[in-house]
Design a protein around this motif. Structure first.
Motif, PDB file in Angstrom:
ATOM      1  N   VAL A  64       1.023  -1.249   0.003  1.00 30.47           N
ATOM      2  CA  VAL A  64      -0.007  -0.046   0.060  1.00 30.47           C
ATOM      3  C   VAL A  64       0.649   1.110   0.114  1.00 30.47           C
ATOM      4  N   ARG A  65       0.316   2.319  -0.692  1.00 27.56           N
ATOM      5  CA  ARG A  65       1.124   3.554  -0.565  1.00 27.56           C
ATOM      6  C   ARG A  65      -0.086   4.587  -0.096  1.00 27.56           C
ATOM      7  N   VAL A  66       0.344   5.549   0.601  1.00 26.62           N
ATOM      8  CA  VAL A  66      -0.756   6.500   0.986  1.00 26.62           C
ATOM      9  C   VAL A  66      -0.204   7.903   0.695  1.00 26.62           C
ATOM     10  N   ILE A  67      -1.158   8.765   0.225  1.00 28.96           N
ATOM     11  CA  ILE A  67      -0.996  10.152   0.050  1.00 28.96           C
ATOM     12  C   ILE A  67      -1.595  10.922   1.299  1.00 28.96           C
ATOM     13  N   VAL A  68      -0.870  11.878   1.850  1.00 30.82           N
ATOM     14  CA  VAL A  68      -1.413  12.635   2.918  1.00 30.82           C
ATOM     15  C   VAL A  68      -1.272  14.147   2.487  1.00 30.82           C
ATOM     16  N   TRP A  69      -2.242  14.897   2.541  1.00 27.44           N
ATOM     17  CA  TRP A  69      -2.459  16.294   2.268  1.00 27.44           C
ATOM     18  C   TRP A  69      -2.367  17.153   3.538  1.00 27.44           C
ATOM     19  N   ASP A  70      -1.863  18.439   3.188  1.00 27.67           N
ATOM     20  CA  ASP A  70      -1.961  19.548   4.445  1.00 27.67           C
ATOM     21  C   ASP A  70      -3.216  19.888   4.843  1.00 27.67           C
ATOM     22  N   ASN A  71      -4.289  20.056   3.823  1.00 29.02           N
ATOM     23  CA  ASN A  71      -5.792  20.518   4.156  1.00 29.02           C
ATOM     24  C   ASN A  71      -6.610  19.506   3.799  1.00 29.02           C
ATOM     25  N   GLU A  72      -7.887  19.807   4.264  1.00 31.49           N
ATOM     26  CA  GLU A  72      -8.761  19.010   3.992  1.00 31.49           C
ATOM     27  C   GLU A  72      -9.467  19.058   2.526  1.00 31.49           C
ATOM     28  N   GLU A  73     -10.224  17.763   2.197  1.00 34.87           N
ATOM     29  CA  GLU A  73     -10.428  17.750   0.639  1.00 34.87           C
ATOM     30  C   GLU A  73      -9.456  17.755  -0.127  1.00 34.87           C
ATOM     31  N   PHE A  74      -8.337  17.016   0.219  1.00 34.21           N
ATOM     32  CA  PHE A  74      -7.133  16.694  -0.568  1.00 34.21           C
ATOM     33  C   PHE A  74      -6.546  17.869  -1.241  1.00 34.21           C
ATOM     34  N   MET A  75      -6.503  19.051  -0.380  1.00 35.14           N
ATOM     35  CA  MET A  75      -5.873  20.329  -0.868  1.00 35.14           C
ATOM     36  C   MET A  75      -4.503  20.507  -0.278  1.00 35.14           C
ATOM     37  N   GLY A  76      -3.695  21.349  -0.644  1.00 43.44           N
ATOM     38  CA  GLY A  76      -2.457  21.713  -0.120  1.00 43.44           C
ATOM     39  C   GLY A  76      -1.448  20.736  -0.428  1.00 43.44           C
ATOM     40  N   ALA A  77      -0.313  21.034   0.129  1.00 42.90           N
ATOM     41  CA  ALA A  77       0.844  20.407  -0.074  1.00 42.90           C
ATOM     42  C   ALA A  77       0.654  18.860   0.057  1.00 42.90           C
ATOM     43  N   SER A  78       1.190  18.063  -0.473  1.00 39.52           N
ATOM     44  CA  SER A  78       1.159  16.344  -0.034  1.00 39.52           C
ATOM     45  C   SER A  78       2.522  15.655   0.055  1.00 39.52           C
ATOM     46  N   ASP A  79       2.241  14.548   0.848  1.00 35.57           N
ATOM     47  CA  ASP A  79       3.600  13.620   0.848  1.00 35.57           C
ATOM     48  C   ASP A  79       2.838  12.279   0.644  1.00 35.57           C
ATOM     49  N   GLU A  80       3.770  11.353  -0.036  1.00 39.83           N
ATOM     50  CA  GLU A  80       3.360  10.187  -0.518  1.00 39.83           C
ATOM     51  C   GLU A  80       4.359   8.974   0.516  1.00 39.83           C
ATOM     52  N   PHE A  81       3.832   8.103   0.964  1.00 44.27           N
ATOM     53  CA  PHE A  81       4.615   7.051   2.095  1.00 44.27           C
ATOM     54  C   PHE A  81       4.134   5.647   1.480  1.00 44.27           C
ATOM     55  N   ASP A  82       5.201   4.807   1.539  1.00 46.63           N
ATOM     56  CA  ASP A  82       5.170   3.415   1.030  1.00 46.63           C
ATOM     57  C   ASP A  82       5.875   2.571   1.953  1.00 46.63           C
ATOM     58  N   ARG A  83       6.176   3.133   3.247  1.00 48.66           N
ATOM     59  CA  ARG A  83       7.018   2.326   4.144  1.00 48.66           C
ATOM     60  C   ARG A  83       6.516   2.972   5.612  1.00 48.66           C
ATOM     61  N   ASP A  84       6.850   2.269   6.637  1.00 46.11           N
ATOM     62  CA  ASP A  84       6.592   2.768   7.832  1.00 46.11           C
ATOM     63  C   ASP A  84       7.324   4.163   8.052  1.00 46.11           C
ATOM     64  N   ILE A  85       6.682   5.013   8.918  1.00 44.94           N
ATOM     65  CA  ILE A  85       7.338   6.423   9.225  1.00 44.94           C
ATOM     66  C   ILE A  85       7.262   6.290  10.827  1.00 44.94           C
ATOM     67  N   PRO A  86       8.076   5.966  11.491  1.00 44.85           N
ATOM     68  CA  PRO A  86       7.924   5.960  13.032  1.00 44.85           C
ATOM     69  C   PRO A  86       7.850   7.450  13.547  1.00 44.85           C
ATOM     70  N   ASP A  87       8.319   8.420  12.894  1.00 42.76           N
ATOM     71  CA  ASP A  87       8.495   9.786  13.373  1.00 42.76           C
ATOM     72  C   ASP A  87       8.184  10.712  12.345  1.00 42.76           C
ATOM     73  N   LEU A  88       7.063  11.340  11.868  1.00 42.92           N
ATOM     74  CA  LEU A  88       6.867  12.370  10.991  1.00 42.92           C
ATOM     75  C   LEU A  88       7.558  13.548  11.217  1.00 42.92           C
ATOM     76  N   ARG A  89       8.083  13.902  12.331  1.00 40.43           N
ATOM     77  CA  ARG A  89       8.722  15.115  12.483  1.00 40.43           C
ATOM     78  C   ARG A  89      10.000  15.149  12.100  1.00 40.43           C
ATOM     79  N   LEU A  90      10.923  13.789  11.873  1.00 41.67           N
ATOM     80  CA  LEU A  90      11.715  13.823  11.051  1.00 41.67           C
ATOM     81  C   LEU A  90      11.901  13.870   9.658  1.00 41.67           C
ATOM     82  N   ARG A  91      10.669  13.985   8.927  1.00 43.00           N
ATOM     83  CA  ARG A  91      10.449  14.073   7.524  1.00 43.00           C
ATOM     84  C   ARG A  91      10.312  15.403   7.147  1.00 43.00           C
TER      85      ARG A  91
END
Length: 92
Positions: A64-91
């Motif tokens: 699975v890969r997931v795309i996460v946006w900054d704002n609701e309704e899929f708006m704003g900047a986005s990041d895509e992940f396809d592996r575990d991220i234990p601490d998003l602050r490090l990204r």
């Protein structure tokens, strides 16, 4: 850290017939701790804020890969992940 809210989970290229094995889980705290919310491949959620104001870690199971946006309704900047991220602050 920016609060990530909307999310869209997509199945990987090699289709797996067992959708329950392909999922993404968002955790409020780092290192996959605290309350969590899991979704299967193909699920769309336009706003995660009602699930717990902030996501701090992401665990991906299966292909699975997931795309996460900054704002609701899929708006704003986005990041895509396809592996575990234990601490998003490090990204950031």
């Amino acid at each position: 850290m920016r609060t990530r809210t909307p999310a869209f989970a997509q199945q990987g290229r090699d289709r797996n017939d067992n959708r329950d094995a392909d999922r993404v889980c968002f955790f409020r705290d780092v290192d996959y701790q605290g309350p969590s919310w899991c979704y299967r491949a193909g699920d769309e959620l336009a706003d995660l804020r009602n699930r717990g104001n902030e996501i701090s870690s992401i665990r991906i199971t299966g292909r699975v890969r997931v795309i996460v946006w900054d704002n609701e309704e899929f708006m704003g900047a986005s990041d895509e992940f396809d592996r575990d991220i234990p601490d998003l602050r490090l990204r950031v």
